[in-house]
Design a protein around this motif. Structure first.
Motif, PDB file in Angstrom:
ATOM      1  N   SER A 159      25.833  16.794 -21.588  1.00 54.78           N
ATOM      2  CA  SER A 159      24.867  16.492 -20.541  1.00 54.78           C
ATOM      3  C   SER A 159      25.600  15.966 -19.313  1.00 54.78           C
ATOM      4  O   SER A 159      26.821  15.812 -19.317  1.00 54.78           O
ATOM      5  CB  SER A 159      23.844  15.452 -21.027  1.00 54.78           C
ATOM      6  N   TYR A 160      24.817  15.709 -18.255  1.00 56.32           N
ATOM      7  CA  TYR A 160      25.335  15.055 -17.059  1.00 56.32           C
ATOM      8  C   TYR A 160      24.796  13.630 -16.995  1.00 56.32           C
ATOM      9  O   TYR A 160      23.606  13.400 -17.248  1.00 56.32           O
ATOM     10  CB  TYR A 160      24.904  15.807 -15.792  1.00 56.32           C
ATOM     11  N   PHE A 161      25.650  12.670 -16.645  1.00 60.89           N
ATOM     12  CA  PHE A 161      25.251  11.278 -16.465  1.00 60.89           C
ATOM     13  C   PHE A 161      25.336  10.911 -14.988  1.00 60.89           C
ATOM     14  O   PHE A 161      26.305  11.282 -14.312  1.00 60.89           O
ATOM     15  CB  PHE A 161      26.165  10.331 -17.245  1.00 60.89           C
ATOM     16  N   THR A 162      24.351  10.177 -14.482  1.00 61.55           N
ATOM     17  CA  THR A 162      24.385   9.690 -13.106  1.00 61.55           C
ATOM     18  C   THR A 162      25.363   8.524 -13.002  1.00 61.55           C
ATOM     19  O   THR A 162      25.320   7.586 -13.801  1.00 61.55           O
ATOM     20  CB  THR A 162      22.995   9.230 -12.661  1.00 61.55           C
ATOM     21  N   VAL A 163      26.242   8.571 -11.964  1.00 62.67           N
ATOM     22  CA  VAL A 163      27.214   7.496 -11.783  1.00 62.67           C
ATOM     23  C   VAL A 163      27.044   6.788 -10.440  1.00 62.67           C
ATOM     24  O   VAL A 163      27.537   5.670 -10.253  1.00 62.67           O
ATOM     25  CB  VAL A 163      28.666   8.015 -11.912  1.00 62.67           C
ATOM     26  N   GLU A 164      26.328   7.426  -9.488  1.00 62.36           N
ATOM     27  CA  GLU A 164      26.168   6.796  -8.181  1.00 62.36           C
ATOM     28  C   GLU A 164      24.948   7.406  -7.494  1.00 62.36           C
ATOM     29  O   GLU A 164      24.730   8.621  -7.579  1.00 62.36           O
ATOM     30  CB  GLU A 164      27.418   7.013  -7.324  1.00 62.36           C
ATOM     31  N   THR A 165      24.162   6.562  -6.820  1.00 66.33           N
ATOM     32  CA  THR A 165      22.958   7.034  -6.130  1.00 66.33           C
ATOM     33  C   THR A 165      22.811   6.306  -4.804  1.00 66.33           C
ATOM     34  O   THR A 165      23.040   5.087  -4.724  1.00 66.33           O
ATOM     35  CB  THR A 165      21.693   6.796  -6.982  1.00 66.33           C
ATOM     36  N   HIS A 166      22.404   7.053  -3.758  1.00 64.76           N
ATOM     37  CA  HIS A 166      22.114   6.465  -2.447  1.00 64.76           C
ATOM     38  C   HIS A 166      20.725   6.914  -2.014  1.00 64.76           C
ATOM     39  O   HIS A 166      20.435   8.114  -2.024  1.00 64.76           O
ATOM     40  CB  HIS A 166      23.140   6.915  -1.400  1.00 64.76           C
ATOM     41  N   VAL A 167      19.876   5.975  -1.634  1.00 62.76           N
ATOM     42  CA  VAL A 167      18.519   6.280  -1.189  1.00 62.76           C
ATOM     43  C   VAL A 167      18.389   5.930   0.284  1.00 62.76           C
ATOM     44  O   VAL A 167      18.819   4.846   0.710  1.00 62.76           O
ATOM     45  CB  VAL A 167      17.462   5.495  -2.000  1.00 62.76           C
ATOM     46  N   CYS A 168      17.784   6.837   1.040  1.00 62.65           N
ATOM     47  CA  CYS A 168      17.492   6.578   2.446  1.00 62.65           C
ATOM     48  C   CYS A 168      15.993   6.729   2.656  1.00 62.65           C
ATOM     49  O   CYS A 168      15.440   7.808   2.421  1.00 62.65           O
ATOM     50  CB  CYS A 168      18.256   7.555   3.344  1.00 62.65           C
ATOM     51  N   TYR A 169      15.314   5.641   3.066  1.00 60.01           N
ATOM     52  CA  TYR A 169      13.867   5.652   3.249  1.00 60.01           C
ATOM     53  C   TYR A 169      13.563   5.999   4.703  1.00 60.01           C
ATOM     54  O   TYR A 169      13.970   5.291   5.618  1.00 60.01           O
ATOM     55  CB  TYR A 169      13.266   4.295   2.885  1.00 60.01           C
ATOM     56  N   LEU A 170      12.819   7.071   4.910  1.00 60.98           N
ATOM     57  CA  LEU A 170      12.558   7.568   6.263  1.00 60.98           C
ATOM     58  C   LEU A 170      11.102   7.439   6.690  1.00 60.98           C
ATOM     59  O   LEU A 170      10.795   7.536   7.874  1.00 60.98           O
ATOM     60  CB  LEU A 170      12.994   9.033   6.368  1.00 60.98           C
ATOM     61  N   GLY A 171      10.198   7.248   5.765  1.00 67.56           N
ATOM     62  CA  GLY A 171       8.784   7.149   6.114  1.00 67.56           C
ATOM     63  C   GLY A 171       7.972   6.660   4.928  1.00 67.56           C
ATOM     64  O   GLY A 171       8.400   6.723   3.779  1.00 67.56           O
ATOM     65  N   GLU A 172       6.779   6.152   5.221  1.00 64.60           N
ATOM     66  CA  GLU A 172       5.900   5.654   4.166  1.00 64.60           C
ATOM     67  C   GLU A 172       5.348   6.803   3.325  1.00 64.60           C
ATOM     68  O   GLU A 172       5.080   7.886   3.826  1.00 64.60           O
ATOM     69  CB  GLU A 172       4.722   4.881   4.775  1.00 64.60           C
ATOM     70  N   VAL A 173       5.166   6.522   2.059  1.00 64.16           N
ATOM     71  CA  VAL A 173       4.485   7.428   1.140  1.00 64.16           C
ATOM     72  C   VAL A 173       3.336   6.653   0.519  1.00 64.16           C
ATOM     73  O   VAL A 173       3.536   5.548   0.008  1.00 64.16           O
ATOM     74  CB  VAL A 173       5.432   7.955   0.051  1.00 64.16           C
ATOM     75  N   LEU A 174       2.123   7.217   0.557  1.00 58.61           N
ATOM     76  CA  LEU A 174       0.926   6.511   0.122  1.00 58.61           C
ATOM     77  C   LEU A 174       0.342   7.156  -1.134  1.00 58.61           C
ATOM     78  O   LEU A 174       0.636   8.310  -1.462  1.00 58.61           O
ATOM     79  CB  LEU A 174      -0.120   6.530   1.243  1.00 58.61           C
ATOM     80  N   ALA A 175      -0.494   6.411  -1.822  1.00 54.51           N
ATOM     81  CA  ALA A 175      -1.195   6.953  -3.001  1.00 54.51           C
ATOM     82  C   ALA A 175      -1.984   8.187  -2.586  1.00 54.51           C
ATOM     83  O   ALA A 175      -2.646   8.205  -1.551  1.00 54.51           O
ATOM     84  CB  ALA A 175      -2.128   5.906  -3.589  1.00 54.51           C
ATOM     85  N   GLY A 207       0.786  -1.232   0.000  1.00 53.91           N
ATOM     86  CA  GLY A 207       0.000   0.000   0.000  1.00 53.91           C
ATOM     87  C   GLY A 207       0.811   1.270   0.000  1.00 53.91           C
ATOM     88  O   GLY A 207       0.241   2.361   0.002  1.00 53.91           O
ATOM     89  N   HIS A 208       2.156   1.136   0.010  1.00 54.23           N
ATOM     90  CA  HIS A 208       2.956   2.363  -0.028  1.00 54.23           C
ATOM     91  C   HIS A 208       3.775   2.430  -1.317  1.00 54.23           C
ATOM     92  O   HIS A 208       3.867   1.455  -2.067  1.00 54.23           O
ATOM     93  CB  HIS A 208       3.849   2.488   1.212  1.00 54.23           C
ATOM     94  N   MET A 209       4.394   3.576  -1.557  1.00 52.84           N
ATOM     95  CA  MET A 209       5.095   3.805  -2.808  1.00 52.84           C
ATOM     96  C   MET A 209       6.267   2.842  -2.957  1.00 52.84           C
ATOM     97  O   MET A 209       7.078   2.679  -2.052  1.00 52.84           O
ATOM     98  CB  MET A 209       5.585   5.257  -2.889  1.00 52.84           C
ATOM     99  N   ASN A 210       6.342   2.220  -4.124  1.00 50.59           N
ATOM    100  CA  ASN A 210       7.405   1.272  -4.417  1.00 50.59           C
ATOM    101  C   ASN A 210       8.745   1.999  -4.530  1.00 50.59           C
ATOM    102  O   ASN A 210       8.815   3.143  -4.971  1.00 50.59           O
ATOM    103  CB  ASN A 210       7.076   0.551  -5.720  1.00 50.59           C
ATOM    104  N   GLU A 211       9.832   1.327  -4.136  1.00 46.25           N
ATOM    105  CA  GLU A 211      11.152   1.958  -4.109  1.00 46.25           C
ATOM    106  C   GLU A 211      11.574   2.506  -5.468  1.00 46.25           C
ATOM    107  O   GLU A 211      12.314   3.494  -5.555  1.00 46.25           O
ATOM    108  CB  GLU A 211      12.197   0.965  -3.609  1.00 46.25           C
ATOM    109  N   THR A 212      11.101   1.876  -6.544  1.00 43.18           N
ATOM    110  CA  THR A 212      11.445   2.343  -7.874  1.00 43.18           C
ATOM    111  C   THR A 212      11.087   3.813  -8.061  1.00 43.18           C
ATOM    112  O   THR A 212      11.825   4.583  -8.690  1.00 43.18           O
ATOM    113  CB  THR A 212      10.718   1.507  -8.943  1.00 43.18           C
TER     114      THR A 212
END
Length: 479
Positions: free
Chosen positions: A379-395, A345-350
């Motif tokens: 242009s700029y290209f992404t080379v590295e990404t870090h995600v930190c999940y702190l709370g639920e996000v809902l529809a 029921g919450h937003m998928n990590e993608t």
């Protein structure tokens, strides 16, 4: 648009169509006054609004304007006072429309557009007793489907078209008036054939719906009728198609000139089949299913700019950007669509990454690395990404993303995005490292001076700000 500058729409008749009009205007920042003597009008419109709030913003990757205010008036004069647009959506009875449109015309501003949602009457019918309305015929759900057929005084229709485009709709002005306009005449042809197919036992209501939604309905959604048939003609195009299939017009394939007798038996047959087909779902459940499907299809069309997707893309480009939150630029504002949520029921990590990617693209535009810059070969290209999940996000949650520049020297661009739920609760952070690239050599390169200078200005402005969610201060390297 501030409260003092919000425009006003008056909705006369608060049924399914009137409620849809109210939602379309309200969610695009207009103040809306509703007049309907039905004691259940407020409840009914409230339910339509609940569906609209869930679905319309989900079409967009930018936030719609702040909602206007909604009021319910017991006096028609109070409802239309000061209105820029007045929409009549009462039952299809010409005598009743004459009465109501006359009352509207007597008290409305001379500058106000007066539209009628009529699906069949011509402007000459509506205005036979002195009214000054145009036909502004929408399609249900009005808050999602963009088409509005305009018929009547050309100058008024032109003015109406500009307003409709500003709220994300597609005005189609008819060249001449005709009963039932364009779309309903086409729908009536399919409806009559369908009644015969059921009456003659050729197909059930469900089988007819399957024939539409599994085949030509999908083609029509993005190409319509004539463009679809042009392709059917192969390389020789429409002329070949007409030559090949034109003779079929004289074959006994249609009963368009004949109508089955609308007997109680036929009504019961169709109603029973319809209950078997869809009776396991309530009307509200069917509406939400319909809305989710429309959102998904229109968003798919948006990627190519086809059909209704092109209307949403154009409207989205007109929506404002450029605000700040907590001293940082807002680089994305959007509502979370139901399709972004998973089995929990919450937003998928993608979609955390997708939202951050949109924010990165917006920030690149802000420093001049926009579509034109990319077209020039850089242009700029992404080379590295870090995600930190702190709370639920809902529809239905409204995401606001701020972007902090952690460093911007040389070829590197180091960004720190904060994803705020409803602009208040920090839901996630996304840290991303990008390298400037020469698209011709596919090797890293220094950015153009104007881009480098703009990036450095942001880096200087953001220096020393804590990077909440990462446990580090600006300037610390990522692990």
């Amino acid at each position: 648009m501030t409260e003092g500058t919000k425009r006003k729409a008056a909705i006369v008749g608060g049924g399914v169509i009137g409620g849809g009009w109210a939602a379309r205007f309200l969610l695009n920042g207009w103040n809306v006054a509703v007049f309907d003597p039905d004691p259940d009008a407020e409840r009914k419109i409230g339910e339509v609004l609940a569906n609209a709030r869930r679905s319309l913003p989900a079409l967009y990757d930018r936030a719609l304007p702040d909602e206007g205010t909604l009021s319910f008036q017991t006096d028609l004069r109070d409802a239309i006072a000061g209105a820029d647009w007045i929409q009549e959506s009462i039952p299809e009875r010409l005598d009743l429309k004459h009465k109501v449109l006359a009352a509207i015309g007597a008290d409305a501003s001379s500058e106000a557009v007066i539209g009628s949602s009529t699906s069949g009457f011509k402007p000459s019918d509506l205005n036979a007793e002195g009214a000054r309305a145009i036909v502004a015929h929408p399609f249900n759900p009005v808050y999602l489907l963009p088409l509005v057929e305009l018929v009547g005084d050309r100058a008024t229709c032109d003015k109406a078209a500009d307003i409709l485009r500003s709220i994300g709709m597609f005005p189609l002005t008819l060249r001449k008036e005709i009963d039932a306009h364009i779309a309903d005449r086409l729908l009536e042809a399919v409806w009559r054939e369908s009644l015969w197919l059921v009456k003659d036992g050729v197909a059930t209501t469900e089988e007819i719906d399957e024939a539409i939604r599994m085949g030509f309905g999908i083609r029509w959604a993005q190409m319509g009728l004539f463009e679809t048939y042009r392709i059917a003609g192969g390389e020789a195009g429409m002329q070949h198609f007409m030559a090949q299939f034109g003779p079929a017009l004289s074959w006994p394939w249609t009963k368009l000139m004949d109508v089955p007798e609308f007997t109680d038996d036929l009504v019961e047959l169709i109603a029973g089949q319809s209950d078997d087909q869809s009776g396991h779902m309530s009307i509200r459940e069917l509406e939400r299913l319909r809305d989710d499907n429309i959102v998904g299809m229109v968003r798919a069309l948006q990627r190519t700019g086809s059909g209704a997707g092109g209307v949403v893309r154009t409207h989205e480009e007109s929506l404002p950007t450029g605000s700040e939150l907590h001293g940082l630029p807002v680089t994305a504002t959007r509502q979370v669509p139901a399709s972004w949520t998973d089995y929990n029921g919450h937003m998928n990590e993608t979609h955390y990454l997708e939202t951050a990617s949109q924010a990165t693209d917006r920030f690149m535009e802000m420093i001049g690395a926009d579509a034109g810059y990319v077209k020039s070969g850089r242009s700029y290209f992404t080379v590295e990404t870090h995600v930190c999940y702190l709370g639920e996000v809902l529809a239905g949650d409204r995401l606001v993303v701020t972007t902090q520049v952690m460093s911007g020297a040389g070829k590197r661009m180091h960004l720190f995005h904060r994803l705020w739920r409803d602009g208040e609760t920090l839901a996630a952070t996304v840290e991303t490292m990008l390298i400037h690239m020469d698209l011709g050599t596919r090797k890293s390169s220094l950015p153009e001076p104007a881009v480098a200078d703009a990036l450095e200005r942001y880096a200087t402005r953001h220096a020393g700000m804590a990077a909440e969610g990462s446990g580090r201060a600006v300037g610390q390297p990522s692990g």
